[in-house]
Design an enzyme around this catalytic site. Structure first.
Site, PDB file in Angstrom:
ATOM      1  N   ASP A   1      -2.087  -4.941   0.535  1.00 13.01           N
ATOM      2  CA  ASP A   1      -3.071  -4.080  -0.116  1.00 13.01           C
ATOM      3  C   ASP A   1      -4.415  -4.824  -0.148  1.00 13.01           C
ATOM      4  O   ASP A   1      -4.526  -5.890  -0.750  1.00 13.01           O
ATOM      5  CB  ASP A   1      -2.602  -3.750  -1.539  1.00 13.01           C
ATOM      6  CG  ASP A   1      -3.589  -2.863  -2.272  1.00 13.01           C
ATOM      7  OD1 ASP A   1      -3.839  -1.749  -1.793  1.00 13.01           O
ATOM      8  OD2 ASP A   1      -4.131  -3.301  -3.302  1.00 13.01           O
TER       9      ASP A   1
ATOM     10  N   THR B   1      -8.369   0.618   1.128  1.00 12.85           N
ATOM     11  CA  THR B   1      -9.146  -0.561   0.734  1.00 12.85           C
ATOM     12  C   THR B   1      -9.299  -1.551   1.896  1.00 12.85           C
ATOM     13  O   THR B   1     -10.338  -2.180   2.045  1.00 12.85           O
ATOM     14  CB  THR B   1      -8.465  -1.282  -0.453  1.00 12.85           C
ATOM     15  OG1 THR B   1      -7.087  -1.457  -0.163  1.00 12.85           O
ATOM     16  CG2 THR B   1      -8.599  -0.468  -1.714  1.00 12.85           C
ATOM     17  N   THR B   2      -8.255  -1.671   2.739  1.00 11.24           N
ATOM     18  CA  THR B   2      -8.341  -2.563   3.896  1.00 11.24           C
ATOM     19  C   THR B   2      -9.314  -1.979   4.918  1.00 11.24           C
ATOM     20  O   THR B   2     -10.183  -2.685   5.443  1.00 11.24           O
ATOM     21  CB  THR B   2      -6.947  -2.758   4.534  1.00 11.24           C
ATOM     22  OG1 THR B   2      -6.023  -3.116   3.520  1.00 11.24           O
ATOM     23  CG2 THR B   2      -6.986  -3.831   5.605  1.00 11.24           C
TER      24      THR B   2
ATOM     25  N   ASP C   1      -0.983   3.583  -5.011  1.00 12.91           N
ATOM     26  CA  ASP C   1      -1.740   4.149  -3.881  1.00 12.91           C
ATOM     27  C   ASP C   1      -1.278   5.573  -3.575  1.00 12.91           C
ATOM     28  O   ASP C   1      -2.096   6.470  -3.347  1.00 12.91           O
ATOM     29  CB  ASP C   1      -1.572   3.269  -2.634  1.00 12.91           C
ATOM     30  CG  ASP C   1      -2.373   1.966  -2.736  1.00 12.91           C
ATOM     31  OD1 ASP C   1      -2.990   1.751  -3.798  1.00 12.91           O
ATOM     32  OD2 ASP C   1      -2.387   1.190  -1.776  1.00 12.91           O
TER      33      ASP C   1
END
Length: 541
Positions: free
Chosen positions: A73, A106-107, A404
Site C-alpha cells: 500500500d 496511492t501507489t 481500500d
C-alpha cells in the site's frame, strides 16, 4: 570544545546566538534546484514503482521498535519511510491526501508524479522554461480529464444485484495480500457499505463500520457481523455466555460508593468502624444493582471497572456485566442498540436501555481468548468486520486492504461512473493528449507530449512487474487501441489471454482516477515553480 558561534545582545539586553558557518550553507538556485527536486522525487517514485499492480512486490519495513510491516500500500510504505528531502516529503503527503480522499490509487499517484517530473527534466535540458512546462501540464491534465469523462461508463447501483460493486472491490484487492480470498473479502466490503450507506444523500458514514482484528485462524475465517464485536468478556466466569433479547444498561459511572470531591482522610480506628464502612459499601452496591434491575435491564456494559464484591453481587442478582469497555466502543454500542449512555445511576430509566437480539461470547482456539458479539441490534446499520490471520502482520495488512475496498465501494455510491484498469484508461488518455498536442501552436506542445509519455509510466510499470517486455507490450496495446478504437484494452497482468479489461472485470472508479491525475499535476506544477532551495546543515564543497 570549539566555539560554535558568537553571543551578542539586542537593545533590550536579551542574548542572541550568532551561529558560525551560516554563509557556507549549501544553497541551490535555478536549474540546479529543479534537478535536485526531480532526483529526490524519482528516488521515491522508483521505490514504489515495483509495488504497482497485481504482480507488484511487497515491501518489508522495520520500525525503530522492531515491529515488522509487510505491505504494498503506497500510503503505508511512504508514511513509514524516513524521507529527509523536502520534495520527497511532499510526495509522502501526496499519497496521504489520495488515501484520505479516495482510499485507493496511492501507489499510482506517486508513480505518475515521478514520471511527470522525469519528463520535465528532459524538457528543462532542452531549455524550456519551468513555467511553460507547468502550463503545458495543466492544459494536458484538462484534456486527459475530459477524455476520462468520455470513456467512463455508468455502473448500476442495484441493491438486489451487488455483483458490479463486488467486481470493483475485487480489482482493488487483486494486488493485496488477501487476493487468495479475494471474492470473499470483496463481498464483505460491499455488504458493510450497503449496511450503512445513505442512498438518499449518496454518502457513507465510516464511523458505523468497525474493523476488528484478532490473531489466530486464517484469512478465510474473516466474517461480517451486523452488529458490534468488542474485545471483552463477561466480568465473572460463571455469568451466562449468551444473553437473548438483551436490554442493555450502558453506564459511564463506576460500580463503587461515591467519593467526596474534596481532599479527605478517613481513619478507621476500631473494628466497629470498619464493619460500618463495609456495611455502607455493601448497601451502596445493592442500591446500584437494584436501580439497574428496576430499570428492566438484563445486561450491564460499564466504561469503568468494579471490584470483586460488586462483581459477586451482580452474579448473585443474575445480572451479567461487562467492564472496562472503551469510549469509542461504548458510543458504537449505544448507536447500534439505540440506547443512551447514562452517567449516573439515578438517571437510568427503561427508555434509556439499548436493545439487541442476542449477545454471545466467542472463544478462539485453545488460548482461552474471548470476545463479545452483539447482534440483531435495534438499529442494524452498525456493522463490524472481524478479521482473522496467522499473525499480527497479516491481520494489519488485511485491515488496510479492506479499508481500500470499503473506500472504493463508497466512491461508487457517491459517483457510480467507472473506467477500466490495467493501464487501459492511462493509454487511452495518453493517445488523446498526444493527439491534442499536435493542435497546439505554442511551445507548451512539448510539455503536453511529455505529459502523454508520463501517463504511459503506469502501464509500463504494470507490464514490467508482470514479467513482460514493458515497451513492446505497451506499444502493442497502444497500437491496438488506436486501430480498434477500443479504450478498454490494457495490460494482461494475470495472463488470462485477453487484453480487454471489460471482459476481465478490471474496474476502477472514475472519481479515483480523476483525483490521481489532478493531484499529481498540481504537485508537479508546484515543484516546478520552486527555483531556490537552502538545505540545512550542508556545507559547500
Amino acid at each position: 570544545m570549539p566555539s560554535v558561534g558568537t553571543l551578542a545582545f539586542d537593545e533590550f539586553g536579551r542574548p542572541v546566538l550568532i551561529l558560525k558557518g551560516q554563509d557556507t550553507k549549501k544553497r541551490l538556485f535555478g536549474i540546479e534546484a529543479h534537478k535536485s527536486h526531480i532526483l529526490a522525487s524519482k528516488a521515491v517514485s522508483d521505490t514504489l514503482k515495483t509495488s504497482l499492480g497485481p504482480r507488484g512486490m511487497d515491501k518489508c519495513m522495520v520500525s525503530p521498535d522492531g515491529d515488522i510491516t509487510i505491505t504494498n500500500d503506497g500510503a503505508t510504505i511512504l508514511s513509514m519511510m524516513d524521507v529527509d528531502h523536502e520534495i520527497g516529503k511532499l510526495l509522502v503527503q501526496l499519497a496521504k491526501s489520495q488515501d484520505d480522499e479516495i482510499g485507493d490509487g496511492t501507489t499510482g499517484v506517486v508513480v505518475l508524479a515521478g514520471a511527470l517530473l522525469e519528463q520535465a527534466e528532459a524538457l528543462l535540458d532542452k531549455g524550456i522554461h519551468p513555467i511553460r512546462i507547468a502550463d503545458g501540464y495543466e492544459l494536458a491534465a484538462k484534456i486527459a480529464l475530459e477524455h476520462l469523462d468520455k470513456i467512463a461508463e455508468s455502473y448500476p447501483l442495484d441493491l438486489k444485484n451487488l455483483d458490479p460493486l463486488i467486481n470493483t472491490a475485487m480489482t482493488t484487492l487483486g494486488s493485496k495480500i488477501v487476493n487468495r480470498c479475494q471474492r470473499q473479502m470483496a463481498e464483505i466490503a460491499v455488504n458493510a457499505i450497503m449496511c450503512v450507506a445513505d442512498m438518499e444523500r449518496l454518502d457513507v458514514n465510516f464511523e458505523l463500520i468497525k474493523v476488528q482484528g484478532k490473531v489466530g485462524g486464517k484469512l478465510e475465517d474473516t466474517t461480517f457481523v451486523k452488529g458490534v464485536v468488542i474485545d471483552k468478556t463477561f466480568s465473572h466466569p460463571q455469568m451466562p455466555k449468551e444473553v437473548k433479547n438483551a436490554k442493555i444498561a450502558i453506564l459511564t459511572c463506576p460500580f463503587e460508593p461515591p467519593k467526596p470531591k474534596t481532599k479527605h482522610k478517613l481513619d478507621v480506628t476500631s473494628v466497629e468502624d470498619y464493619k460500618k464502612l463495609r456495611e455502607y459499601e455493601k448497601q451502596k452496591f445493592e442500591e446500584m444493582v437494584k436501580m439497574v434491575k428496576d430499570s428492566g435491564a438484563n445486561l450491564v456494559i460499564c466504561q469503568w471497572g468494579f471490584d470483586d464484591e460488586a462483581n459477586h453481587l451482580l452474579l448473585q442478582n443474575e445480572l451479567p456485566a461487562v467492564r472496562w469497555v472503551g469510549g469509542p466502543e461504548i458510543e458504537l454500542i449505544a448507536i447500534a442498540t439505540g440506547g443512551r449512555i447514562v452517567p449516573r445511576f439515578q438517571e437510568l430509566t427503561a427508555e434509556k436501555l439499548g436493545h439487541a437480539g442476542i449477545i454471545r461470547e466467542l472463544s478462539f482456539g485453545t488460548t482461552s481468548e474471548h470476545m463479545l458479539c452483539i447482534e440483531e441490534c435495534k438499529k442494524s446499520n452498525t456493522c463490524t468486520i472481524f478479521v482473522r490471520g496467522g499473525n499480527k502482520m497479516v491481520v494489519e495488512e488485511a485491515k488496510r486492504a479492506l479499508h481500500d475496498a470499503l473506500c472504493v465501494v463508497r466512491n461508487l455510491v457517491r459517483d457510480n461512473r467507472i473506467v477500466y484498469g490495467g493501464g487501459a484508461c492511462e493509454i487511452s488518455c495518453a493517445v488523446a493528449v498526444a493527439k491534442a498536442a499536435n493542435t497546439i501552436p505554442t511551445i507548451e506542445q512539448y510539455a503536453i507530449r511529455g505529459f502523454a509519455d508520463a501517463l504511459e509510466a503506469i502501464p509500463l510499470a504494470l507490464a514490467e512487474n508482470s514479467g513482460y517486455s514493458p515497451i513492446k507490450t505497451v506499444s502493442d496495446v497502444k497500437s491496438q487501441q488506436i486501430t480498434e478504437n477500443n479504450p478498454y484494452l490494457g495490460i494482461d497482468c494475470l495472463n488470462r489471454g485477453t487484453a480487454d479489461m471489460k471482459i476481465q472485470n478490471v474496474i476502477e472508479t472514475l472519481i479515483g482516477k480523476r483525483q490521481q491525475i489532478s493531484l499529481a499535476t498540481q504537485l508537479v506544477r508546484m515543484i516546478l515553480k520552486i527555483d531556490d532551495i537552502r538545505l540545512p546543515g550542508e556545507e559547500e564543497e
